[in-house]
Design a protein around this motif. Structure first.
Motif, PDB file in Angstrom:
ATOM      1  N   ARG A   1       0.810  -1.212  -0.057  1.00  0.00           N
ATOM      2  CA  ARG A   1       0.027  -0.090   0.013  1.00  0.00           C
ATOM      3  C   ARG A   1       0.934   1.254  -0.047  1.00  0.00           C
ATOM      4  NH1 ARG A   1      -3.431  -3.268   3.288  1.00  0.00           N
ATOM      5  NH2 ARG A   1      -2.574  -2.531   5.201  1.00  0.00           N
ATOM      6  N   LEU A   2       2.162   1.353   0.718  1.00  0.00           N
ATOM      7  CA  LEU A   2       2.915   2.362   0.778  1.00  0.00           C
ATOM      8  C   LEU A   2       3.313   2.399  -0.470  1.00  0.00           C
ATOM      9  CD1 LEU A   2       4.295   4.634   2.089  1.00  0.00           C
ATOM     10  CD2 LEU A   2       6.051   3.026   2.710  1.00  0.00           C
ATOM     11  N   GLU A   3       3.525   1.640  -1.393  1.00  0.00           N
ATOM     12  CA  GLU A   3       4.321   1.592  -2.769  1.00  0.00           C
ATOM     13  C   GLU A   3       3.401   2.213  -3.648  1.00  0.00           C
ATOM     14  OE1 GLU A   3       6.583  -1.389  -4.359  1.00  0.00           O
ATOM     15  OE2 GLU A   3       6.671  -2.484  -2.746  1.00  0.00           O
ATOM     16  N   VAL A   4       1.972   1.705  -3.590  1.00  0.00           N
ATOM     17  CA  VAL A   4       0.970   2.110  -4.290  1.00  0.00           C
ATOM     18  C   VAL A   4       0.775   3.677  -4.322  1.00  0.00           C
ATOM     19  CG1 VAL A   4      -1.444   2.163  -4.723  1.00  0.00           C
ATOM     20  CG2 VAL A   4      -0.488   0.164  -4.336  1.00  0.00           C
ATOM     21  N   PHE A   5       0.880   3.871  -2.918  1.00  0.00           N
ATOM     22  CA  PHE A   5       0.535   5.270  -2.635  1.00  0.00           C
ATOM     23  C   PHE A   5       1.624   6.235  -3.217  1.00  0.00           C
ATOM     24  CE2 PHE A   5       0.626   9.355  -0.151  1.00  0.00           C
ATOM     25  CZ  PHE A   5      -0.529   9.894  -0.427  1.00  0.00           C
ATOM     26  N   ARG A   6       2.872   5.827  -3.098  1.00  0.00           N
ATOM     27  CA  ARG A   6       3.923   6.803  -3.634  1.00  0.00           C
ATOM     28  C   ARG A   6       3.998   6.710  -5.214  1.00  0.00           C
ATOM     29  NH1 ARG A   6       9.368   6.891  -0.299  1.00  0.00           N
ATOM     30  NH2 ARG A   6       9.813   7.680  -2.306  1.00  0.00           N
ATOM     31  N   LEU A   7       3.675   5.601  -5.671  1.00  0.00           N
ATOM     32  CA  LEU A   7       3.453   5.553  -7.207  1.00  0.00           C
ATOM     33  C   LEU A   7       2.418   6.696  -7.754  1.00  0.00           C
ATOM     34  CD1 LEU A   7       4.353   4.018 -10.004  1.00  0.00           C
ATOM     35  CD2 LEU A   7       2.254   2.391  -9.298  1.00  0.00           C
ATOM     36  N   LEU A   8       1.185   6.579  -6.985  1.00  0.00           N
ATOM     37  CA  LEU A   8       0.174   7.614  -7.514  1.00  0.00           C
ATOM     38  C   LEU A   8       0.410   8.936  -6.988  1.00  0.00           C
ATOM     39  CD1 LEU A   8      -2.956   5.481  -6.112  1.00  0.00           C
ATOM     40  CD2 LEU A   8      -2.405   5.780  -8.497  1.00  0.00           C
ATOM     41  N   MET A   9       1.342   9.398  -6.237  1.00  0.00           N
ATOM     42  CA  MET A   9       1.881  10.578  -5.878  1.00  0.00           C
ATOM     43  C   MET A   9       2.547  11.024  -7.048  1.00  0.00           C
ATOM     44  SD  MET A   9       0.759  12.021  -3.220  1.00  0.00           S
ATOM     45  CE  MET A   9       1.972  13.106  -2.753  1.00  0.00           C
ATOM     46  N   GLU A  10       3.455  10.016  -7.706  1.00  0.00           N
ATOM     47  CA  GLU A  10       4.329  10.362  -8.849  1.00  0.00           C
ATOM     48  C   GLU A  10       3.740  10.550  -9.916  1.00  0.00           C
ATOM     49  OE1 GLU A  10       7.638   7.784 -11.278  1.00  0.00           O
ATOM     50  OE2 GLU A  10       7.165   7.160  -8.964  1.00  0.00           O
ATOM     51  N   HIS A  11       2.350  10.163  -9.963  1.00  0.00           N
ATOM     52  CA  HIS A  11       1.776  10.163 -11.186  1.00  0.00           C
ATOM     53  C   HIS A  11       0.598  11.193 -11.085  1.00  0.00           C
ATOM     54  CE1 HIS A  11       4.069   6.675 -12.398  1.00  0.00           C
ATOM     55  NE2 HIS A  11       3.680   7.150 -13.634  1.00  0.00           N
TER      56      HIS A  11
ATOM     57  N   SER B   1     -11.836   1.237 -17.624  1.00  0.00           N
ATOM     58  CA  SER B   1     -10.984   1.198 -16.574  1.00  0.00           C
ATOM     59  C   SER B   1     -11.255   2.245 -15.158  1.00  0.00           C
ATOM     60  CB  SER B   1      -9.483   1.975 -16.934  1.00  0.00           C
ATOM     61  OG  SER B   1      -9.141   1.002 -18.107  1.00  0.00           O
ATOM     62  N   ILE B   2     -10.821   1.872 -14.099  1.00  0.00           N
ATOM     63  CA  ILE B   2     -10.793   2.658 -13.075  1.00  0.00           C
ATOM     64  C   ILE B   2      -9.596   3.328 -12.756  1.00  0.00           C
ATOM     65  CG2 ILE B   2     -11.641   2.780 -10.335  1.00  0.00           C
ATOM     66  CD1 ILE B   2     -13.350   0.165 -10.966  1.00  0.00           C
ATOM     67  N   VAL B   3      -9.539   4.695 -12.769  1.00  0.00           N
ATOM     68  CA  VAL B   3      -8.247   5.419 -12.732  1.00  0.00           C
ATOM     69  C   VAL B   3      -8.100   6.071 -11.223  1.00  0.00           C
ATOM     70  CG1 VAL B   3      -6.891   7.266 -13.417  1.00  0.00           C
ATOM     71  CG2 VAL B   3      -8.132   6.085 -14.960  1.00  0.00           C
ATOM     72  N   TYR B   4      -7.238   5.607 -10.595  1.00  0.00           N
ATOM     73  CA  TYR B   4      -6.931   5.809  -9.085  1.00  0.00           C
ATOM     74  C   TYR B   4      -5.954   7.004  -9.096  1.00  0.00           C
ATOM     75  CZ  TYR B   4      -9.382   2.209  -7.518  1.00  0.00           C
ATOM     76  OH  TYR B   4     -10.362   1.163  -6.897  1.00  0.00           O
ATOM     77  N   ARG B   5      -6.278   7.961  -8.271  1.00  0.00           N
ATOM     78  CA  ARG B   5      -5.234   9.294  -7.984  1.00  0.00           C
ATOM     79  C   ARG B   5      -5.134   9.338  -6.302  1.00  0.00           C
ATOM     80  NH1 ARG B   5      -7.392  14.114  -9.481  1.00  0.00           N
ATOM     81  NH2 ARG B   5      -5.420  14.878  -9.375  1.00  0.00           N
ATOM     82  N   ALA B   6      -3.963   9.805  -6.056  1.00  0.00           N
ATOM     83  CA  ALA B   6      -3.699  10.414  -4.719  1.00  0.00           C
ATOM     84  C   ALA B   6      -4.571  11.442  -4.513  1.00  0.00           C
ATOM     85  CB  ALA B   6      -2.024  10.779  -4.568  1.00  0.00           C
ATOM     86  N   VAL B   7      -4.860  11.557  -3.177  1.00  0.00           N
ATOM     87  CA  VAL B   7      -5.585  12.885  -2.571  1.00  0.00           C
ATOM     88  C   VAL B   7      -4.577  13.690  -2.120  1.00  0.00           C
ATOM     89  CG1 VAL B   7      -7.444  13.473  -1.385  1.00  0.00           C
ATOM     90  CG2 VAL B   7      -7.843  11.277  -2.361  1.00  0.00           C
ATOM     91  N   ILE B   8      -4.173  14.562  -2.635  1.00  0.00           N
ATOM     92  CA  ILE B   8      -3.204  15.612  -2.250  1.00  0.00           C
ATOM     93  C   ILE B   8      -3.627  16.494  -0.963  1.00  0.00           C
ATOM     94  CG2 ILE B   8      -1.818  17.613  -2.707  1.00  0.00           C
ATOM     95  CD1 ILE B   8      -0.840  15.158  -4.353  1.00  0.00           C
ATOM     96  N   GLU B   9      -4.976  16.782  -0.826  1.00  0.00           N
ATOM     97  CA  GLU B   9      -5.489  17.218   0.463  1.00  0.00           C
ATOM     98  C   GLU B   9      -5.123  16.536   1.801  1.00  0.00           C
ATOM     99  OE1 GLU B   9      -7.118  20.040   2.933  1.00  0.00           O
ATOM    100  OE2 GLU B   9      -6.266  20.258   0.781  1.00  0.00           O
ATOM    101  N   ARG B  10      -5.290  15.029   1.585  1.00  0.00           N
ATOM    102  CA  ARG B  10      -5.066  14.278   2.583  1.00  0.00           C
ATOM    103  C   ARG B  10      -3.655  14.294   2.999  1.00  0.00           C
ATOM    104  NH1 ARG B  10      -8.829  12.703   6.072  1.00  0.00           N
ATOM    105  NH2 ARG B  10      -8.963  10.484   6.622  1.00  0.00           N
ATOM    106  N   VAL B  11      -2.774  14.420   2.188  1.00  0.00           N
ATOM    107  CA  VAL B  11      -1.310  14.334   2.423  1.00  0.00           C
ATOM    108  C   VAL B  11      -1.281  15.892   3.319  1.00  0.00           C
ATOM    109  CG1 VAL B  11       0.944  14.848   1.470  1.00  0.00           C
ATOM    110  CG2 VAL B  11      -0.487  13.268   0.323  1.00  0.00           C
TER     111      VAL B  11
END
Length: 118
Positions: free
Chosen positions: A18-28, A70-80
């Motif tokens: 999950r940490l890897e997923v979140f970091r990958l999404l932050m990168e994208h 497809s279902i596209v996932y994005r990091a929630v920057i506000e949560r960061v």
């Protein structure tokens, strides 16, 4: 942010995939990635990835949007921002000079990248 919400965020990120997923999404950000692409890049079975994405979503760290099939996932920057603010809200006992290195740590990641000319 309430302490219980912070605990949910940390619990979601306390697992390696999950940490890897979140970091990958932050990168994208801001485009995000399709669920299948995340699974492929991290070499995780899609059904397992689905569970990880659900946990990250419940913690408010990612959001999804359907794009055709497809279902596209994005990091929630506000949560960061919220979790970072929660961690440092009482930072340095009223001595802002002690927080300067902390703030400077975030600055390089947020500056525009130089364009490369071939």
């Amino acid at each position: 942010m309430e302490s219980s919400q912070a605990i949910d965020v940390f619990a979601a990120l306390s697992q390696g995939t999950r940490l890897e997923v979140f970091r990958l999404l932050m990168e994208h950000e801001p485009e995000g990635l399709a669920a299948g692409e995340i699974a492929r890049r991290l070499e995780v079975p899609q059904n397992t990835m689905s569970s990880h994405l659900a946990i990250l979503t419940r913690a408010g760290l990612v959001e999804s949007e359907r794009h055709s099939r497809s279902i596209v996932y994005r990091a929630v920057i506000e949560r960061v921002r919220e979790i970072t603010s929660f961690l440092v809200q009482d930072c340095c006992g009223g001595r802002p000079d002690l927080c300067v290195p902390l703030v400077a740590e975030f600055t390089p990641c947020c500056t525009a990248k130089e364009t490369r000319h071939a």
